[in-house]
Scaffold this active site. Sequence first.
Site, short mmCIF file in Angstrom:
data_model
loop_
_atom_site.label_atom_id
_atom_site.label_comp_id
_atom_site.label_asym_id
_atom_site.label_seq_id
_atom_site.Cartn_x
_atom_site.Cartn_y
_atom_site.Cartn_z
N GLY A 175 6.70 10.06 8.95
CA GLY A 175 5.78 11.08 9.44
C GLY A 175 4.38 10.53 9.55
N ALA A 234 -1.12 5.50 4.02
CA ALA A 234 -1.14 5.28 2.58
C ALA A 234 -2.52 5.54 1.99
CB ALA A 234 -0.70 3.85 2.27
N LYS A 261 6.93 4.09 17.78
CA LYS A 261 5.55 4.57 17.96
C LYS A 261 4.54 3.48 17.67
CE LYS A 261 4.75 4.85 13.37
NZ LYS A 261 3.61 4.40 12.54
N THR A 270 0.82 -1.22 0.00
CA THR A 270 0.00 0.00 0.00
C THR A 270 0.85 1.27 0.00
OG1 THR A 270 -0.19 -0.14 2.42
CG2 THR A 270 -1.98 -1.09 1.12
N THR A 319 1.61 9.54 8.05
CA THR A 319 1.31 9.31 6.64
C THR A 319 0.59 7.99 6.42
OG1 THR A 319 3.54 8.40 6.45
CG2 THR A 319 3.25 10.69 5.76
N LYS A 330 9.34 1.16 8.40
CA LYS A 330 9.59 1.56 9.78
C LYS A 330 9.84 0.31 10.63
CE LYS A 330 6.58 5.58 9.19
NZ LYS A 330 5.31 6.24 9.55
N ASP A 369 3.48 11.42 14.07
CA ASP A 369 3.22 10.05 13.62
C ASP A 369 2.57 9.22 14.71
OD1 ASP A 369 3.19 7.93 11.89
OD2 ASP A 369 5.35 7.59 11.89
N ASN A 371 -1.65 -1.02 13.49
CA ASN A 371 -1.20 -1.28 14.85
C ASN A 371 -2.30 -0.98 15.86
OD1 ASN A 371 1.86 -1.89 14.55
ND2 ASN A 371 1.50 -0.12 13.23
#
Length: 337
Positions: A139, A143, A194, A11, A141, A105, A247, A259
């Site tokens: 950041g 998708a 995060k 994605t 973001t 990430k 984020d 998550n």
Amino acid sequence: MAKIGVLGAGTWGMALARMLSNSGHEVTVWSALPQEVDELSRTRRQKNLPGMVIPDEIKFTKEIAEACQDKDIILFAVPSVFVRSIAKTAAAFIPDGQIIVDVAKGIEPDTLLTLTEVIADELNKDGKHGNVHYVAMSGPTHAEEVAKDLPTTIVSACEDQAVAKKVQDVFMNKNMRVYTNSDRLGVELCGALKNVIALASGICSGLGYGDNMRAALIIRGMAEIKRLGLKMGGKEDSFDGLAGMGDLIVTATSKESRNNNAGYLIGKGKSAEEAKKEVGMVVEGINAIPAALELADKYDVEMPIVFAVDAVVNRGADARETVDALMLREKKSEMTK
């Protein structure tokens, strides 16, 4: 116009590929799955972004060399667990001096390296990639929003600010505002850790707790991330900025967050495996827990929320009792470092 190779057709990779193509750049997308390349080429759709039409100008390839050779930027957009193996496969086709942008990430559990460090570690093995430039883009973001051309902001992080600005120039448009940052390590730590805090937020929502608890988890969770990040050499501004608090807010609160959604299901009584299966996509927060625990131990940093998430997700602890234990920890000042 820039020539961009995208490694990964999930994605995030496809949302960015579409955006870059619509900005006039020449985009080639590679996937490790031949059947995925065939389907994307045929349907011009990404199954998890059903409303997004893939521009005809985007080229798909089954040959990783084609996505790496003669490119201004190579974009790594694969799940964290595959970054090393793909870097190893791609190394022979990546020229020295290349700009590599990582948008995945995570932290590699065995080495405790961030993902740009993993790529660098793999490329440096042949002694021919000493001048590659590594950029972390991170950041708030989703998708799904980028695929709909909704306004979004992101950070381009590289020690070499000329390189960070070049990436900024390529990615920035009226829907994507890009800020530069020189703290690649701090930005990557924020992006990886995060996700663990977002799991905690989802678990508490699944337990029926409210906004008060979610706000506390976001603030105290970032305090844990910042404590660790500063000890590792990150810069404080990164944790307070888009890649840090920005984020975390979106990942811990949004219904689009894998998550957060996985945590919610765990809070409702599902196992981690059941939650991952129901979410249907990679849940990076679960993958990040082992590395987060090791880093906390290595740098002697107190991270009670991270340890609580591990207890619930990996060790079968009762979620409600674990929250009670967090609430009843010894009294502290909010300013405790």
